[in-house]
Design a protein around this motif. Structure first.
Motif, PDB file in Angstrom:
ATOM      1  N   GLU A 236       0.824  -1.209   0.000  1.00  0.00           N
ATOM      2  CA  GLU A 236       0.000   0.000   0.000  1.00  0.00           C
ATOM      3  C   GLU A 236       0.858   1.258   0.000  1.00  0.00           C
ATOM      4  O   GLU A 236       0.579   2.216  -0.723  1.00  0.00           O
ATOM      5  N   VAL A 237       1.901   1.266   0.820  1.00  0.00           N
ATOM      6  CA  VAL A 237       2.787   2.432   0.900  1.00  0.00           C
ATOM      7  C   VAL A 237       3.719   2.492  -0.305  1.00  0.00           C
ATOM      8  O   VAL A 237       4.048   3.567  -0.804  1.00  0.00           O
ATOM      9  N   GLY A 238       4.120   1.313  -0.795  1.00  0.00           N
ATOM     10  CA  GLY A 238       5.142   1.259  -1.835  1.00  0.00           C
ATOM     11  C   GLY A 238       4.637   1.451  -3.246  1.00  0.00           C
ATOM     12  O   GLY A 238       5.420   1.764  -4.145  1.00  0.00           O
ATOM     13  N   ILE A 239       3.339   1.255  -3.474  1.00  0.00           N
ATOM     14  CA  ILE A 239       2.810   1.360  -4.839  1.00  0.00           C
ATOM     15  C   ILE A 239       1.898   2.575  -4.923  1.00  0.00           C
ATOM     16  O   ILE A 239       0.805   2.592  -4.338  1.00  0.00           O
ATOM     17  N   HIS A 240       2.332   3.575  -5.645  1.00  0.00           N
ATOM     18  CA  HIS A 240       1.596   4.831  -5.748  1.00  0.00           C
ATOM     19  C   HIS A 240       0.754   4.866  -7.026  1.00  0.00           C
ATOM     20  O   HIS A 240       1.078   4.196  -8.012  1.00  0.00           O
ATOM     21  N   ASN A 241      -0.288   5.658  -6.987  1.00  0.00           N
ATOM     22  CA  ASN A 241      -1.200   5.781  -8.118  1.00  0.00           C
ATOM     23  C   ASN A 241      -0.599   6.731  -9.154  1.00  0.00           C
ATOM     24  O   ASN A 241      -0.879   7.935  -9.152  1.00  0.00           O
ATOM     25  N   SER A 242       0.214   6.180 -10.040  1.00  0.00           N
ATOM     26  CA  SER A 242       0.881   7.011 -11.048  1.00  0.00           C
ATOM     27  C   SER A 242      -0.119   7.620 -12.021  1.00  0.00           C
ATOM     28  O   SER A 242       0.109   8.719 -12.546  1.00  0.00           O
ATOM     29  N   THR A 243      -1.236   6.935 -12.267  1.00  0.00           N
ATOM     30  CA  THR A 243      -2.256   7.485 -13.161  1.00  0.00           C
ATOM     31  C   THR A 243      -2.837   8.772 -12.593  1.00  0.00           C
ATOM     32  O   THR A 243      -3.061   9.748 -13.319  1.00  0.00           O
ATOM     33  N   LEU A 244      -3.087   8.781 -11.286  1.00  0.00           N
ATOM     34  CA  LEU A 244      -3.604   9.980 -10.638  1.00  0.00           C
ATOM     35  C   LEU A 244      -2.605  11.126 -10.753  1.00  0.00           C
ATOM     36  O   LEU A 244      -2.981  12.263 -11.081  1.00  0.00           O
ATOM     37  N   ALA A 245      -1.332  10.835 -10.494  1.00  0.00           N
ATOM     38  CA  ALA A 245      -0.305  11.873 -10.572  1.00  0.00           C
ATOM     39  C   ALA A 245      -0.188  12.434 -11.991  1.00  0.00           C
ATOM     40  O   ALA A 245      -0.080  13.650 -12.189  1.00  0.00           O
TER      41      ALA A 245
END
Length: 299
Positions: A236-245
């Protein structure tokens, strides 16, 4: 990257992804926070405080250009999502905890993401940013593209559970296919600059991805959280929502270069997360064998 694939289709793809996320959530997922207080507090502290500080340190240490620096902070402030839940399930993490963290993060990010992004815009002052890039109107847009689809998915699950169950898999597959097509279109449009982008921000994104996965696992472990919960926190902490960014950078901040870190991270994250998952799964097996030894000896 300034054509329709990212200015029009990318927000649609994100809304579809967030709607699919909502189909998997229930009000009980928010109430479950009281069941995992330590894990939730540690994971959210890493997500909301530690990782933005690490991202800030990395861009300062490696001297990234202002637009790229803002993009790194924007990514660091983005929450996790369905991918974290999937990988946690694959590597025997506590998926219920993942779902709870995703639910809470989706709400908190509506506030924290604009705060971190505005700090980055003011501090690094990229040319053409015009001061605070995410003012009230754009914060409202963040709310609309992040939280509204999630709530719509949750309401669909509550009011039409059979329809939600039937649509869960098609929406997941459709959103991934849609996102893949958009990504390919964007890569084709920017093929002349891809190598330059990777050279500029690749090292920072790899270091940040590794730091996110490691901190997401060891901080809960040191705090005494169970191993399967530590795996869930790591994903959860390690995988960020790159699509949102990427959506916020291009659609709201109108700056393609700010989306570059998220794009590079999206490519680097998958093999790193899989590698981290394999290591954690191996540790799970080792602990299981060690726990079984006394039983064998007593037999």
């Amino acid at each position: 990257m300034d054509g329709w694939p990212v200015t029009v289709a990318l927000p649609i793809a994100l809304a579809l992804i967030m709607f699919g996320l909502g189909l998997a959530l229930r009000v009980a997922d928010f109430a479950r926070v009281v069941k995992y207080p330590k894990a939730v507090v540690v994971a959210l502290s890493c997500q909301l405080v530690v990782l933005p500080l690490i991202a800030f340190g990395l861009v300062q240490l490696l001297g990234l250009a202002p637009q790229l620096a803002v993009g790194v902070l924007l990514l660091a402030a983005s929450p996790g999502g369905a991918t974290a839940n999937l990988l946690s399930h694959l590597f025997h993490g506590d998926v219920a905890l993942n779902v709870t963290l995703t639910a809470v993060n989706s709400v908190i990010a509506v506030v924290t993401l604009p705060l971190v992004t505005n700090f980055a815009l003011e501090y690094f002052a990229p040319a053409g940013a015009g001061g605070l890039g995410l003012q009230f109107g754009k914060v409202l847009q963040v709310f609309l593209i992040v939280l509204v689809p999630v709530v719509a998915g949750m309401l669909t699950r509550r009011w039409a559970p059979r329809f939600a169950h039937a649509m869960d898999r098609p929406v997941r597959i459709g959103s991934l296919v849609f996102l893949a097509l958009i990504t390919v279109a964007a890569l084709i449009a920017e093929r002349a600059n891809i190598l330059d982008y990777v050279l500029q921000v690749g090292l920072v994104m790899v270091l940040f991805a590794v730091a996110s996965l490691v901190i997401g696992y060891w901080a809960p472990t040191i705090a005494g959280v169970r191993h399967e919960q530590a795996i869930a926190c790591s994903m959860e902490v390690g995988i960020h929502n790159s699509t949102l960014a990427m959506t916020i950078a291009i659609s709201l901040l109108d700056d393609v270069r700010m989306a570059v870190p998220a794009g590079v991270y999206g490519v680097a994250m998958a093999p790193l997360a899989l590698g981290a998952g394999l290591l954690m799964a191996r540790r799970s097996r080792t602990q299981a064998v060690m726990a079984a030894d006394p039983i064998r000896e007593s037999g």
